[in-house]
Design a protein around this motif. Structure first.
Motif, PDB file in Angstrom:
ATOM      1  N   GLY A  35       0.846  -1.203   0.000  1.00 17.38           N
ATOM      2  CA  GLY A  35       0.000   0.000   0.000  1.00 17.38           C
ATOM      3  C   GLY A  35       0.876   1.246   0.000  1.00 17.38           C
ATOM      4  O   GLY A  35       0.604   2.227  -0.705  1.00 17.38           O
ATOM      5  N   GLY A  36       1.948   1.225   0.792  1.00 15.89           N
ATOM      6  CA  GLY A  36       2.874   2.355   0.827  1.00 15.89           C
ATOM      7  C   GLY A  36       3.540   2.560  -0.519  1.00 15.89           C
ATOM      8  O   GLY A  36       3.742   3.701  -0.969  1.00 15.89           O
ATOM      9  N   GLU A  37       3.900   1.472  -1.173  1.00 16.50           N
ATOM     10  CA  GLU A  37       4.515   1.594  -2.499  1.00 16.50           C
ATOM     11  C   GLU A  37       3.513   2.146  -3.519  1.00 16.50           C
ATOM     12  O   GLU A  37       3.873   2.967  -4.370  1.00 16.50           O
ATOM     13  CB  GLU A  37       5.048   0.230  -2.968  1.00 16.50           C
ATOM     14  N   LEU A  38       2.253   1.715  -3.411  1.00 18.42           N
ATOM     15  CA  LEU A  38       1.234   2.285  -4.306  1.00 18.42           C
ATOM     16  C   LEU A  38       1.123   3.797  -4.091  1.00 18.42           C
ATOM     17  O   LEU A  38       1.052   4.570  -5.050  1.00 18.42           O
ATOM     18  CB  LEU A  38      -0.132   1.631  -4.033  1.00 18.42           C
ATOM     19  N   LEU A  39       1.116   4.201  -2.812  1.00 16.59           N
ATOM     20  CA  LEU A  39       0.983   5.635  -2.521  1.00 16.59           C
ATOM     21  C   LEU A  39       2.198   6.403  -3.029  1.00 16.59           C
ATOM     22  O   LEU A  39       2.075   7.512  -3.544  1.00 16.59           O
ATOM     23  CB  LEU A  39       0.788   5.839  -1.016  1.00 16.59           C
ATOM     24  N   ARG A  40       3.377   5.804  -2.891  1.00 18.33           N
ATOM     25  CA  ARG A  40       4.596   6.455  -3.391  1.00 18.33           C
ATOM     26  C   ARG A  40       4.505   6.640  -4.913  1.00 18.33           C
ATOM     27  O   ARG A  40       4.780   7.713  -5.439  1.00 18.33           O
ATOM     28  CB  ARG A  40       5.824   5.598  -3.035  1.00 18.33           C
ATOM     29  N   ILE A  41       4.095   5.585  -5.613  1.00 17.05           N
ATOM     30  CA  ILE A  41       4.040   5.677  -7.082  1.00 17.05           C
ATOM     31  C   ILE A  41       2.920   6.622  -7.526  1.00 17.05           C
ATOM     32  O   ILE A  41       3.122   7.519  -8.342  1.00 17.05           O
ATOM     33  CB  ILE A  41       3.788   4.288  -7.714  1.00 17.05           C
ATOM     34  N   LEU A  42       1.727   6.399  -6.962  1.00 16.78           N
ATOM     35  CA  LEU A  42       0.564   7.150  -7.462  1.00 16.78           C
ATOM     36  C   LEU A  42       0.656   8.638  -7.137  1.00 16.78           C
ATOM     37  O   LEU A  42       0.169   9.475  -7.901  1.00 16.78           O
ATOM     38  CB  LEU A  42      -0.739   6.559  -6.889  1.00 16.78           C
ATOM     39  N   SER A  43       1.306   8.983  -6.017  1.00 19.34           N
ATOM     40  CA  SER A  43       1.399  10.404  -5.669  1.00 19.34           C
ATOM     41  C   SER A  43       2.344  11.140  -6.629  1.00 19.34           C
ATOM     42  O   SER A  43       2.284  12.360  -6.740  1.00 19.34           O
ATOM     43  CB  SER A  43       1.844  10.589  -4.215  1.00 19.34           C
ATOM     44  N   GLY A  44       3.193  10.404  -7.336  1.00 19.72           N
ATOM     45  CA  GLY A  44       4.058  11.039  -8.332  1.00 19.72           C
ATOM     46  C   GLY A  44       3.614  10.764  -9.757  1.00 19.72           C
ATOM     47  O   GLY A  44       4.303  11.121 -10.708  1.00 19.72           O
ATOM     48  N   HIS A  45       2.489  10.099  -9.900  1.00 15.25           N
ATOM     49  CA  HIS A  45       2.007   9.700 -11.236  1.00 15.25           C
ATOM     50  C   HIS A  45       1.289  10.875 -11.899  1.00 15.25           C
ATOM     51  O   HIS A  45       0.419  11.492 -11.288  1.00 15.25           O
ATOM     52  CB  HIS A  45       1.045   8.518 -11.063  1.00 15.25           C
ATOM     53  N   PRO A  46       1.649  11.183 -13.158  1.00 17.94           N
ATOM     54  CA  PRO A  46       1.054  12.374 -13.782  1.00 17.94           C
ATOM     55  C   PRO A  46      -0.442  12.243 -14.076  1.00 17.94           C
ATOM     56  O   PRO A  46      -1.111  13.264 -14.281  1.00 17.94           O
ATOM     57  CB  PRO A  46       1.840  12.515 -15.096  1.00 17.94           C
ATOM     58  N   ASP A  47      -0.968  11.024 -14.087  1.00 19.41           N
ATOM     59  CA  ASP A  47      -2.370  10.840 -14.491  1.00 19.41           C
ATOM     60  C   ASP A  47      -3.290  10.375 -13.362  1.00 19.41           C
ATOM     61  O   ASP A  47      -4.458  10.061 -13.621  1.00 19.41           O
ATOM     62  CB  ASP A  47      -2.432   9.831 -15.653  1.00 19.41           C
ATOM     63  N   PHE A  48      -2.755  10.246 -12.153  1.00 19.29           N
ATOM     64  CA  PHE A  48      -3.596   9.836 -11.020  1.00 19.29           C
ATOM     65  C   PHE A  48      -3.584  10.888  -9.924  1.00 19.29           C
ATOM     66  O   PHE A  48      -2.559  11.544  -9.684  1.00 19.29           O
ATOM     67  CB  PHE A  48      -3.100   8.505 -10.412  1.00 19.29           C
ATOM     68  N   GLU A  49      -4.711  10.987  -9.252  1.00 13.69           N
ATOM     69  CA  GLU A  49      -4.781  11.789  -8.028  1.00 13.69           C
ATOM     70  C   GLU A  49      -5.311  10.866  -6.929  1.00 13.69           C
ATOM     71  O   GLU A  49      -6.413  10.304  -7.065  1.00 13.69           O
ATOM     72  CB  GLU A  49      -5.743  12.963  -8.239  1.00 13.69           C
ATOM     73  N   VAL A  50      -4.518  10.677  -5.867  1.00 11.01           N
ATOM     74  CA  VAL A  50      -4.950   9.792  -4.774  1.00 11.01           C
ATOM     75  C   VAL A  50      -5.883  10.580  -3.861  1.00 11.01           C
ATOM     76  O   VAL A  50      -5.482  11.606  -3.299  1.00 11.01           O
ATOM     77  CB  VAL A  50      -3.754   9.271  -3.957  1.00 11.01           C
ATOM     78  N   VAL A  51      -7.106  10.102  -3.724  1.00 13.03           N
ATOM     79  CA  VAL A  51      -8.069  10.834  -2.886  1.00 13.03           C
ATOM     80  C   VAL A  51      -8.365  10.104  -1.583  1.00 13.03           C
ATOM     81  O   VAL A  51      -8.946  10.677  -0.672  1.00 13.03           O
ATOM     82  CB  VAL A  51      -9.395  11.107  -3.649  1.00 13.03           C
ATOM     83  N   GLN A  52      -7.963   8.833  -1.472  1.00 12.24           N
ATOM     84  CA  GLN A  52      -8.225   8.109  -0.230  1.00 12.24           C
ATOM     85  C   GLN A  52      -7.200   6.998  -0.042  1.00 12.24           C
ATOM     86  O   GLN A  52      -6.805   6.319  -0.990  1.00 12.24           O
ATOM     87  CB  GLN A  52      -9.638   7.486  -0.251  1.00 12.24           C
ATOM     88  N   ALA A  53      -6.768   6.842   1.212  1.00 11.85           N
ATOM     89  CA  ALA A  53      -5.973   5.673   1.608  1.00 11.85           C
ATOM     90  C   ALA A  53      -6.601   5.162   2.886  1.00 11.85           C
ATOM     91  O   ALA A  53      -6.851   5.947   3.807  1.00 11.85           O
ATOM     92  CB  ALA A  53      -4.516   6.066   1.850  1.00 11.85           C
ATOM     93  N   THR A  54      -6.885   3.873   2.950  1.00 13.04           N
ATOM     94  CA  THR A  54      -7.635   3.387   4.120  1.00 13.04           C
ATOM     95  C   THR A  54      -6.745   2.612   5.082  1.00 13.04           C
ATOM     96  O   THR A  54      -5.725   2.032   4.713  1.00 13.04           O
ATOM     97  CB  THR A  54      -8.812   2.464   3.719  1.00 13.04           C
ATOM     98  N   SER A  55      -7.185   2.627   6.330  1.00 11.84           N
ATOM     99  CA  SER A  55      -6.600   1.780   7.366  1.00 11.84           C
ATOM    100  C   SER A  55      -7.602   1.680   8.501  1.00 11.84           C
ATOM    101  O   SER A  55      -8.237   2.675   8.855  1.00 11.84           O
ATOM    102  CB  SER A  55      -5.302   2.392   7.888  1.00 11.84           C
ATOM    103  N   ARG A  56      -7.716   0.496   9.075  1.00 11.85           N
ATOM    104  CA  ARG A  56      -8.558   0.344  10.264  1.00 11.85           C
ATOM    105  C   ARG A  56      -7.771   0.748  11.505  1.00 11.85           C
ATOM    106  O   ARG A  56      -8.299   1.292  12.442  1.00 11.85           O
ATOM    107  CB  ARG A  56      -9.050  -1.098  10.399  1.00 11.85           C
ATOM    108  N   SER A  57      -6.468   0.484  11.494  1.00 10.49           N
ATOM    109  CA  SER A  57      -5.670   0.711  12.709  1.00 10.49           C
ATOM    110  C   SER A  57      -5.104   2.120  12.806  1.00 10.49           C
ATOM    111  O   SER A  57      -4.719   2.552  13.895  1.00 10.49           O
ATOM    112  CB  SER A  57      -4.512  -0.286  12.756  1.00 10.49           C
ATOM    113  N   ALA A  58      -5.032   2.845  11.682  1.00 12.19           N
ATOM    114  CA  ALA A  58      -4.406   4.176  11.711  1.00 12.19           C
ATOM    115  C   ALA A  58      -5.380   5.239  11.207  1.00 12.19           C
ATOM    116  O   ALA A  58      -4.963   6.255  10.657  1.00 12.19           O
ATOM    117  CB  ALA A  58      -3.138   4.174  10.863  1.00 12.19           C
ATOM    118  N   ASP A  59      -6.686   5.002  11.439  1.00 11.29           N
ATOM    119  CA  ASP A  59      -7.720   5.922  10.955  1.00 11.29           C
ATOM    120  C   ASP A  59      -7.404   7.357  11.398  1.00 11.29           C
ATOM    121  O   ASP A  59      -7.131   7.606  12.565  1.00 11.29           O
ATOM    122  CB  ASP A  59      -9.081   5.466  11.520  1.00 11.29           C
ATOM    123  N   ASN A  60      -7.420   8.256  10.452  1.00 11.49           N
ATOM    124  CA  ASN A  60      -7.202   9.699  10.662  1.00 11.49           C
ATOM    125  C   ASN A  60      -5.734  10.080  10.910  1.00 11.49           C
ATOM    126  O   ASN A  60      -5.438  11.247  11.123  1.00 11.49           O
ATOM    127  CB  ASN A  60      -8.088  10.249  11.791  1.00 11.49           C
TER     128      ASN A  60
END
Ligand SMILES: NC(=O)c1ccc[n+]([C@@H]2O[C@H](COP(=O)([O-])OP(=O)(O)OC[C@H]3O[C@@H](n4cnc5c(N)ncnc54)[C@H](OP(=O)(O)O)[C@@H]3O)[C@@H](O)[C@H]2O)c1
Length: 366
Positions: A35-60
């Motif tokens: 999940g962290g690797e997805l966030l690393r890639i997608l946050s630098g991806h020219p065609d994606f905007e990450v609008v949500q990342a989920t976690s039950r244990s680290a909510d907020n």
């Protein structure tokens, strides 16, 4: 079939919008390693905007709290029960979660890219044989295997993409050129595969076997026989392999050594032809085979943190045995990078978008 029915079917087939736009994305299982690797890639991806990342244990909590390399990213984890509406939902959860949530995923997203084993195999019987069965088998036919080097032609427009297993990915990338070249016929000997894999394969909650004191210094066979990735290799490469996996000390990386006894003796020139034929046009594949310098064969360190894969080969004197080497980063080419590469193909984006960065050198144990 009436014209209306045909149109409906065509519309269903292309429910994933393709074109010149920015795609919204969510990552379910955002605190995990992939999940962290997805966030690393997608946050630098020219065609994606990450609008949500989920976690039950680290909510907020901020994403940077779990992934210090992503400190500064303006995103907080939220509850996976409150999925936002997005174009593409990436799921990086343990085996069994996605098959239970897939209806909810499709209520929230036009396309789903799942990194787990839940949709990797093409038939429910295979889940009975290799896993603990499947609770949503009706989705299996719809799923497309993510690895573009194996399944590129079926990815455009796909709306359910199943990421491959990292050990299977390393193995298939190594062996595919020989399969394509017809070197493995009915008279070939058994293909023997030995994979060494890093501790991040076990995920952030890897447990005792992956804890630092237990993992330090080991070369530990953890799946001598019967590894589940054998099923995937057979399904997508059509090859029954004798497969063993070792847990080794590195954090990132999977390195496969494959011993192949072909039908007929082959030459080095044949091998170069087969590997160049398969990979010359592949943007993420490098052939590394006996050149000069320290790193003469595929090396996980050389691809750590990237979506590149390296393959190479050697021949026994007498040309009886081909030894194939293959190296990837288990969380990148073996998972998150592969998933984004497949999504790029599915959406009609440039294949390398968001993935063009190189690794580090020199670097410590990755
Ligand atoms: N690690 C690798 O090298 C690798 C390679 C290829 C494929 N994969 C596959 O990718 C998937 C993720 O692997 P990983 O290594 O990233 O695992 P991980 O580090 O253990 O992360 C799992 C994530 O899923 C979340 N999660 C767990 N149970 C959940 C549930 N019931 N509902 C919603 N979220 C849940 C966890 O966060 P919360 O508990 O906070 O919700 C965490 O964010 C696995 O299926 C794995 O087999 C991993």
């Amino acid at each position: 079939m009436s014209a209306d029915d045909a149109a409906d079917e065509a519309a269903d087939d292309t429910s994933i919008v393709t074109g010149d736009e920015t795609y919204t994305a969510s990552v379910v299982g955002g605190t995990g390693f992939t999940g962290g690797e997805l966030l690393r890639i997608l946050s630098g991806h020219p065609d994606f905007e990450v609008v949500q990342a989920t976690s039950r244990s680290a909510d907020n909590m901020t994403v940077g709290r779990s992934h210090p390399n992503l400190r500064g990213l303006d995103l907080r984890f939220s509850d996976p029960d409150d999925l936002e509406s997005v174009d593409v939902l990436f799921s990086a959860t343990p085996h069994g979660v996605s098959m239970g949530q897939v209806d909810e995923y499709f209520e929230a997203a036009d396309a789903v890219v799942d990194l787990s084993a839940d949709f990797r195999l093409p038939a429910a019987e295979l889940y009975d044989e290799w896993y603990d069965g499947h609770t949503s088998p009706e989705y299996l036919e719809r799923a497309e295997y993510a690895l573009p080097e194996i399944n590129r032609e079926n990815l455009p427009g796909a709306d359910l993409i199943a990421g491959g297993g990292c050990n299977a990915t390393a193995t298939m990338l190594g062996l595919k050129p020989l399969v394509d070249a017809g070197a493995l016929g009915p008279d070939s000997g058994e293909v023997v595969v030995d994979v060494k894999v890093g501790s991040s394969e076990g995920g952030a909650g890897g447990g005792a076997a992956s804890s630092h004191p237990e993992r330090s210094g080991v070369v530990r066979p953890y799946a001598p026989t019967g590894h589940r990735h054998e099923a995937e290799i057979e399904a997508y490469l059509g090859l029954d392999v004798s497969f063993t996996v070792h847990a080794v000390e590195m954090v990132r990386g999977a390195s496969a050594t494959c011993h192949v006894f072909p039908d007929e003796p082959v030459s080095k020139a044949d091998l170069w032809q087969a590997y160049r034929g398969a990979y010359a046009d592949e943007p993420f594949m490098r052939i590394v085979s006996g050149g000069g310098g320290v790193y003469r064969y595929p090396e996980p360190k050389a691809v750590a943190g990237t979506n590149y894969g390296e393959v190479g080969f050697e021949l026994d004197p007498g040309n009886r045995r081909i030894v194939v080497f293959s190296a990837i980063d288990n969380m990148m080419k073996g998972s998150a990078g592969q998933a984004v590469h497949a999504a790029n193909v599915a959406l009609g984006l440039p294949e390398t978008a968001g993935l063009e960065f190189q690794g580090l050198h020199p670097v410590g144990s990755p």
